[in-house]
Design a protein around this motif. Structure first.
Motif, PDB file in Angstrom:
ATOM      1  N   VAL A  17       0.860  -1.186   0.000  1.00  0.00           N
ATOM      2  CA  VAL A  17       0.000   0.000   0.000  1.00  0.00           C
ATOM      3  C   VAL A  17       0.893   1.232   0.000  1.00  0.00           C
ATOM      4  O   VAL A  17       1.589   1.515   0.983  1.00  0.00           O
ATOM      5  N   LYS A  18       0.861   1.954  -1.096  1.00  0.00           N
ATOM      6  CA  LYS A  18       1.663   3.170  -1.210  1.00  0.00           C
ATOM      7  C   LYS A  18       0.947   4.372  -0.588  1.00  0.00           C
ATOM      8  O   LYS A  18       1.580   5.275  -0.053  1.00  0.00           O
ATOM      9  N   MET A  19      -0.388   4.392  -0.695  1.00  0.00           N
ATOM     10  CA  MET A  19      -1.193   5.497  -0.156  1.00  0.00           C
ATOM     11  C   MET A  19      -2.469   4.913   0.434  1.00  0.00           C
ATOM     12  O   MET A  19      -3.146   4.125  -0.209  1.00  0.00           O
ATOM     13  N   GLU A  20      -2.787   5.282   1.699  1.00  0.00           N
ATOM     14  CA  GLU A  20      -3.980   4.758   2.349  1.00  0.00           C
ATOM     15  C   GLU A  20      -5.244   5.178   1.615  1.00  0.00           C
ATOM     16  O   GLU A  20      -5.319   6.276   1.048  1.00  0.00           O
ATOM     17  N   ALA A  21      -6.232   4.290   1.662  1.00  0.00           N
ATOM     18  CA  ALA A  21      -7.509   4.585   1.011  1.00  0.00           C
ATOM     19  C   ALA A  21      -8.418   5.288   2.009  1.00  0.00           C
ATOM     20  O   ALA A  21      -8.757   4.728   3.054  1.00  0.00           O
ATOM     21  N   VAL A  22      -8.815   6.512   1.685  1.00  0.00           N
ATOM     22  CA  VAL A  22      -9.727   7.290   2.517  1.00  0.00           C
ATOM     23  C   VAL A  22     -10.935   7.645   1.670  1.00  0.00           C
ATOM     24  O   VAL A  22     -10.811   7.968   0.474  1.00  0.00           O
ATOM     25  N   ILE A  70      -0.924   0.916  -9.369  1.00  0.00           N
ATOM     26  CA  ILE A  70      -2.197   1.490  -9.818  1.00  0.00           C
ATOM     27  C   ILE A  70      -2.656   2.541  -8.811  1.00  0.00           C
ATOM     28  O   ILE A  70      -2.302   2.514  -7.629  1.00  0.00           O
ATOM     29  N   ARG A  71      -3.478   3.465  -9.290  1.00  0.00           N
ATOM     30  CA  ARG A  71      -4.155   4.474  -8.450  1.00  0.00           C
ATOM     31  C   ARG A  71      -5.631   4.477  -8.854  1.00  0.00           C
ATOM     32  O   ARG A  71      -5.954   4.716 -10.025  1.00  0.00           O
ATOM     33  N   ILE A  72      -6.513   4.216  -7.894  1.00  0.00           N
ATOM     34  CA  ILE A  72      -7.949   4.166  -8.188  1.00  0.00           C
ATOM     35  C   ILE A  72      -8.712   4.943  -7.133  1.00  0.00           C
ATOM     36  O   ILE A  72      -8.343   4.960  -5.951  1.00  0.00           O
ATOM     37  N   PRO A  73      -9.807   5.647  -7.528  1.00  0.00           N
ATOM     38  CA  PRO A  73     -10.641   6.356  -6.542  1.00  0.00           C
ATOM     39  C   PRO A  73     -11.456   5.358  -5.731  1.00  0.00           C
ATOM     40  O   PRO A  73     -11.838   4.295  -6.219  1.00  0.00           O
ATOM     41  N   VAL A  74     -11.742   5.727  -4.479  1.00  0.00           N
ATOM     42  CA  VAL A  74     -12.476   4.825  -3.584  1.00  0.00           C
ATOM     43  C   VAL A  74     -13.541   5.607  -2.830  1.00  0.00           C
ATOM     44  O   VAL A  74     -13.398   6.801  -2.556  1.00  0.00           O
TER      45      VAL A  74
END
Length: 432
Positions: A138-143, A191-195
């Motif tokens: 996980v490079k960036m936490e999903a908020v 990958i980078r995806i909106p959540v």
């Protein structure tokens, strides 16, 4: 000098060209040769290196590793490495095995045949390294409302593995990078995806394919971990509450991460002495109207705070009196029975639009109908009383009239007896 060549030289003279051809043919028939086979093996496996001999006459056979170190001299071990074993040595085939192969064993293995002219062939050993199950970083936490950055890693493979992100059987395009570590490769796919909140727990996977795996794939499954602020909802008790009942409220909390504690309080007041809290549940025994008020449930995590309230309304216990039957006086030929309710209690129920509130509802019987029934009953009673009084007065007057008439006749008879008069004279009647 070889016997064949000596016989050729002692034979009748030949032309120089013919002599050269005969010499080469004679040498070719007696020439020894060696052939080697290339080998490909998976890392950790066992490789078989074979040297095929032609026209072998007992010359020395030497096998060397890629660093030109002698492994075997004829059938004798020359290098102290127990991974190498001589398994076959015949005039036609020489074979050795190499166990627990690593990428550092790659290269050309020399099969040499020492004669007047040294002959050698190189058997090339290739080692492939299939990828392990890839890892997810996980490079960036999903908020909630943001993006998540995930990297799929295959740290070691040869040749380089192919990585793909999949969600709902669809590929998610990403950025692929590759690093060369000399013998092996490291591959990553980012990958980078909106959540959103609804994406929490959604399945996603990274697949690694490789020539050594054939049609199979190494798959790493992952579930999205989306952080969001909590939501709070108080589950109200069913029905209405009266004095002496027990109250039980449950605070339903959703959030990621889930709040560790739930706080209960009463607006503008303290919790009752008999109030007990157990995790998300608040319990109050033996309710009274002093417990009325608004109760608050609060929870928080690192991403926000939430609260919900419940208004408690405790009703007084009211006893319901049974209706009383009244039977008025009536003539023998008719009996009229009426029921007059002595008290009317409004029905209390919970408002379905607000489970936390308790409200009063109107009686099931309209007041206009009740008033009409009462008026009819009162009118009937009055009529019955009037008829009863009238009948009583009439009977009394008739009795008095007959009694007076009897007294008059008796007096006349007595007077006639005393006066000796004829009783056939007309008599007088006095009516009152």
């Amino acid at each position: 000098m070889r016997p064949g060549l000596r016989s050729l030289l002692l034979s009748p003279p030949l032309s120089s060209l013919a002599l050269s051809a005969v010499i080469l043919l004679s040498l070719g028939l007696r020439c020894q040769a060696v052939q080697a086979e290339n080998v490909t093996v998976l890392e950790g496996g066992t490789a078989q290196i074979s040297c095929r001999l032609q026209n072998y006459d007992g010359s020395i056979v030497v096998i060397q590793n890629p660093r030109r170190q002698t492994l075997f001299f004829n059938g004798t071990r020359a290098l102290k490495d127990d991974r190498f074993q001589m398994v076959l040595f015949t005039p036609r085939l020489v074979r050795i095995t190499l166990s627990n192969v690593s990428v550092w064993d790659e290269g050309g293995y020399f099969c040499q045949l020492y004669t007047d002219d040294t002959h050698h062939q190189v058997a090339t050993l290739s080692v492939t390294v299939p990828p392990d199950v890839p890892t997810v970083e996980v490079k960036m936490e999903a908020v909630e409302g943001g993006e998540v950055e995930l990297a799929c890693l295959s740290p070691r493979s040869k040749p380089a593995a192919t990585l793909r992100w999949m969600r709902d059987r669809r590929e998610i395009p990403g950025v692929v990078s590759q690093q060369d570590y000399g013998k092996t490769f490291s591959v990553s796919n980012t990958i980078r995806i909106p959540v959103e909140r609804r994406d929490n727990g959604a399945p996603i996977s990274c697949e690694a394919s490789h020539p050594a795996l054939g049609t199979q794939k190494k798959v790493r499954h992952y579930r999205l971990d989306v952080h969001f602020a909590p939501t709070v909802r108080i589950v109200p008790p069913p029905g209405i509450l009266r004095e002496g009942d027990s109250l039980s409220l449950t605070c339903s909390v959703i959030g990621n991460p889930l709040p560790r504690t739930v706080q209960w309080s009463r607006v503008n007041d303290t919790l009752p002495e008999r109030a007990e809290t157990s995790g998300p549940t608040l319990t109050v025994s033996r309710l009274s109207q002093a417990h009325n008020g608004t109760y608050l449930c609060q929870a928080h995590n690192n991403y926000g705070r939430a609260a919900d309230h419940y208004t408690l309304l405790v009703y007084e216990n009211v006893s319901v009196v049974e209706p009383v039957s009244v039977i008025p006086t009536a003539p023998p030929t008719s009996h009229i029975a009426t029921s007059i309710p002595t008290s009317l209690t409004p029905i209390e129920a919970a408002d379905p639009r607000d489970p936390g509130a308790v409200v009063e509802t109107h009686s099931a019987v309209p007041y206009a109908v009740i008033g009409g029934i009462l008026a009819i009953l009162v009118f009937t009673i009055i009529c019955v009383l009037i008829v009863t009084i009238w009948c009583s007065v009439r009977q009394k007057g008739s009795y008095l009239t007959h009694e007076a008439s009897g007294l008059d006749e008796h007096g006349e008879v007595q007077e006639a007896f005393l006066n000796g008069s004829d009783s056939r004279e007309g008599k007088k009647e006095y009516l009152l």
